[in-house]
Design a protein around this motif. Structure first.
Motif, PDB file in Angstrom:
ATOM      1  N   SER A  13       0.836  -1.196   0.000  1.00 58.85           N
ATOM      2  CA  SER A  13       0.000   0.000   0.000  1.00 58.85           C
ATOM      3  C   SER A  13       0.878   1.256   0.000  1.00 58.85           C
ATOM      4  CB  SER A  13      -0.914   0.009   1.222  1.00 58.85           C
ATOM      5  OG  SER A  13      -0.141  -0.016   2.418  1.00 58.85           O
ATOM      6  N   PRO A  96      -9.580  -3.298  -1.859  1.00 58.95           N
ATOM      7  CA  PRO A  96      -9.071  -3.334  -0.487  1.00 58.95           C
ATOM      8  C   PRO A  96      -9.974  -4.183   0.411  1.00 58.95           C
ATOM      9  CG  PRO A  96      -9.209  -1.087  -1.325  1.00 58.95           C
ATOM     10  CD  PRO A  96      -9.969  -1.959  -2.275  1.00 58.95           C
ATOM     11  N   TYR A 104      -7.206  -1.710   7.751  1.00 57.83           N
ATOM     12  CA  TYR A 104      -6.777  -2.277   6.473  1.00 57.83           C
ATOM     13  C   TYR A 104      -6.089  -3.618   6.687  1.00 57.83           C
ATOM     14  CZ  TYR A 104      -4.328  -2.611   1.971  1.00 57.83           C
ATOM     15  OH  TYR A 104      -3.848  -3.030   0.753  1.00 57.83           O
TER      16      TYR A 104
END
Length: 220
Positions: A13, A96, A104
């Motif tokens: 990310s 995601p 996350y």
């Protein structure tokens, strides 16, 4: 299958401190059009290559830009069909995955998704394909399966396609055999409309004379 089972660690990310140049380099490296921006565990959104088209300063951190970030995601316990729907509806190159606290967890890439679809549809397995055209009233998967299994064959995968303003359905069957002649004859005997066949080793030119197949079957 749950979303968390397809999480890939191969694509890192971004942080808000990462430069526009780094974003471009990562997108090119991993061949994606989107990347998630995550600070610590907080998912801030997806940046797309289109968001950066008019950015002149390649050294500017993405956190300093005025971007209308996309915010699509799935929770880790959502079904994989929800992931497929999100890929389709929003034309994403990755999705995601968050936990129940919206932390996350990772992402699912389009390549990982395609590998999964290839697995559940048994495209890697040898075998023939039969497409049946039926009406809604005759949609009996149990009867179709019984016809195939009575010929000592198995259905490796199947899916149903419907059409707007029509009562007709198409059922695609992937079987564990490439000699489909006797199975096709059985479907014809039960008044099924065999719309198409593929990988049939008994077909000379990719099509078959279904009337002859039925007559040969009845003569046995």
């Amino acid at each position: 299958m749950f979303a968390h089972e397809l999480i890939s660690d191969s694509i890192p990310s971004l942080r808000t401190s990462d430069t526009v140049q780094k974003v471009h380099e990562r997108m090119a490296e991993f061949r994606v059009n989107h990347l998630p921006i995550v600070n610590d565990k907080q998912f801030l959104g997806l940046v797309s290559d289109e968001d950066l088209v008019e950015v002149q300063d390649s050294n500017a951190p993405v956190g300093s830009l005025s971007l209308a970030l996309h915010n699509p995601f799935v929770y880790e316990e959502q079904h994989i069909y929800d992931v497929i729907r999100l890929f389709y509806e929003q034309k994403l190159s990755l999705v995601p995955v968050l936990d129940s606290n919206k932390n996350y967890k990772g992402l699912i890439s389009i390549n990982t998704m395609m590998e999964y679809v290839a697995t559940i549809t048994s495209v890697k397995e040898p075998g023939g394909i039969i497409i049946l055209e039926i009406t809604n009233r005759n949609n009996s998967l149990a009867h179709i399966s019984q016809i195939v299994e009575s010929d000592n064959a198995q259905i490796l995968s199947s899916y149903v396609q419907s059409f707007p303003d029509s009562t007709k359905l198409e059922i695609t069957l992937k079987l564990n055999r490439t000699d489909l002649s006797s199975i096709i004859a059985s479907f014809l005997r039960y008044d099924y409309h065999v719309k198409a066949t593929f990988n049939d080793t008994k077909s000379d030119d990719g099509t078959s004379d279904r009337y002859d197949q039925l007559m040969n079957y009845l003569d046995i």
